[in-house]
Enzyme design. Sequence first.
Site, mmCIF file in Angstrom:
data_model
loop_
_atom_site.group_PDB
_atom_site.id
_atom_site.type_symbol
_atom_site.label_atom_id
_atom_site.label_comp_id
_atom_site.label_asym_id
_atom_site.label_seq_id
_atom_site.Cartn_x
_atom_site.Cartn_y
_atom_site.Cartn_z
ATOM 1 N N LYS A 80 -8.012 11.381 9.954
ATOM 2 C CA LYS A 80 -9.491 11.371 10.208
ATOM 3 C C LYS A 80 -9.828 11.773 11.456
ATOM 4 C CE LYS A 80 -11.269 10.462 6.127
ATOM 5 N NZ LYS A 80 -11.648 11.655 5.144
ATOM 6 N N TYR A 100 -4.197 7.507 7.632
ATOM 7 C CA TYR A 100 -5.543 7.764 7.265
ATOM 8 C C TYR A 100 -6.259 8.207 8.503
ATOM 9 C CZ TYR A 100 -10.340 7.306 5.015
ATOM 10 O OH TYR A 100 -11.614 7.387 4.772
HETATM 11 P P1 NAD Z 1 -13.596 8.495 -3.810
HETATM 12 O O1 NAD Z 1 -12.248 8.122 -4.369
HETATM 13 O O2 NAD Z 1 -14.826 8.111 -5.016
HETATM 14 O O3 NAD Z 1 -13.735 10.094 -3.915
HETATM 15 C C1 NAD Z 1 -12.775 10.939 -3.399
HETATM 16 C C2 NAD Z 1 -12.433 12.023 -4.336
HETATM 17 O O4 NAD Z 1 -11.395 12.929 -3.945
HETATM 18 C C3 NAD Z 1 -12.070 11.586 -5.787
HETATM 19 O O5 NAD Z 1 -12.795 11.924 -6.915
HETATM 20 C C4 NAD Z 1 -10.582 12.157 -5.891
HETATM 21 O O6 NAD Z 1 -10.293 12.441 -7.282
HETATM 22 C C5 NAD Z 1 -10.856 13.458 -5.247
HETATM 23 N N1 NAD Z 1 -9.336 13.964 -4.673
HETATM 24 C C6 NAD Z 1 -8.472 13.375 -4.159
HETATM 25 N N2 NAD Z 1 -7.449 14.200 -3.659
HETATM 26 C C7 NAD Z 1 -7.798 15.375 -4.184
HETATM 27 C C8 NAD Z 1 -7.421 16.584 -4.092
HETATM 28 N N3 NAD Z 1 -5.932 16.794 -3.485
HETATM 29 N N4 NAD Z 1 -7.850 17.766 -4.666
HETATM 30 C C9 NAD Z 1 -9.090 17.478 -5.046
HETATM 31 N N5 NAD Z 1 -9.800 16.160 -5.143
HETATM 32 C C10 NAD Z 1 -9.232 15.200 -4.621
HETATM 33 O O7 NAD Z 1 -14.044 8.036 -2.638
HETATM 34 P P2 NAD Z 1 -15.168 8.078 -1.655
HETATM 35 O O8 NAD Z 1 -15.372 6.895 -0.899
HETATM 36 O O9 NAD Z 1 -16.373 8.814 -2.346
HETATM 37 O O10 NAD Z 1 -14.651 9.139 -0.372
HETATM 38 C C11 NAD Z 1 -14.750 10.563 -0.112
HETATM 39 C C12 NAD Z 1 -14.452 10.861 1.065
HETATM 40 O O11 NAD Z 1 -15.193 10.119 2.208
HETATM 41 C C13 NAD Z 1 -13.074 10.643 1.594
HETATM 42 O O12 NAD Z 1 -12.382 11.980 2.258
HETATM 43 C C14 NAD Z 1 -13.082 9.240 2.358
HETATM 44 O O13 NAD Z 1 -11.808 9.259 2.996
HETATM 45 C C15 NAD Z 1 -14.188 9.616 3.101
HETATM 46 N N6 NAD Z 1 -14.723 8.211 3.675
HETATM 47 C C16 NAD Z 1 -15.325 7.381 2.728
HETATM 48 C C17 NAD Z 1 -15.902 6.015 3.206
HETATM 49 C C18 NAD Z 1 -16.651 5.033 2.384
HETATM 50 O O14 NAD Z 1 -16.865 4.082 2.797
HETATM 51 N N7 NAD Z 1 -16.539 5.478 1.138
HETATM 52 C C19 NAD Z 1 -15.656 5.683 4.532
HETATM 53 C C20 NAD Z 1 -14.964 6.662 5.157
HETATM 54 C C21 NAD Z 1 -14.766 7.919 4.855
#
Ligand code: NAD
Length: 290
Positions: free
Chosen positions: A168, A164
Amino acid sequence: MLRFDDRVAIVTGAGHGLGRSHALLLAERGAKVVVNDLGGALDGTGASAGPAAEVVELIRKHGGQAVANTDNVATPEGAEAIVRAAVDDFGRVDVVINNAGILRDRSFGKMSVEEFDGVLAVHVRGSYLVSKAAYPYMKEAGYGRIVNTSSPAGLFGNFGQANYSTAKMGLVGLTKTLGIEGARNGIKANAIAPIAWTRMTEALLPAEFQAKFTPERVSALVAYLVHESCEASGEVFSVGGGRVARVFVAEGPGWKSDEFTPEAIAGNWEAIMAEQPYVLTAGDSMKAML
Ligand code: NAD
């Protein structure tokens, strides 16, 4: 008020969490939105049309315009189909928010090649492929806004997330180069490193974070970054809980000598590790070496 009337936005992974929140905010402010989501589990397994369809239904209920898409961002065909949905349904593509993501955490020694590759495929390849499919339309229009989703885990490292964090930080490089290359075509690209309470973090963050670290508090920055009035490009922003800060890759003043031996390097370690005054570009880094 920053509005997006007549703008068309693609938000990947918009069925849950941050992407859902970005899609709702842009639609509320007039954008026509392609709500993409594969609908799988946190580790990327499985698929369901439900999450994307539910977000589209919610947007329409509030008078907005949106279309659901369930293609996989990680394949060229999937990425092209996502962009085609924007062009076929709404005639253009102004904004791409690469947000889709999965987790396959494991300590470095135990992580399989499949776990490593699978995470890079969604985050890095997915962001590259969707941006690549949208790029010709943006170039033609002389306008585009791209946001890639990095993470503090990528910028600073995190136990159990070699895959990851590699992905990132890879997105930081992609964003910086897109920022440089997009400039001549009116295309701006930035990255966010968010913290928010979603299904991805609910097991990791303390319960009292839920009320403060809302997805909406990340989406506000994303909406600004994809607005036509935003001049920033090639930048990375840390955002969460109502705070936003610029993150920059900097190079310290360094130490140089014609006696450049391993021993001399060891003896000047303090100067090598100094942070101020720093430089911010490859050009300034080269100048400092001369
Ligand atoms: P989440 O799991 O709620 O949302 C991610 C979404 O991406 C899901 O709905 C999933 O179905 C979709 N997805 C996964 N693989 C896919 C694909 N191949 N094609 C299409 N859709 C796909 O998680 P989140 O926290 O909302 O994460 C959103 C983004 O933010 C991610 O990239 C995550 O790595 C990043 N992020 C989140 C946090 C946090 O604190 N929540 C921190 C750092 C980075």
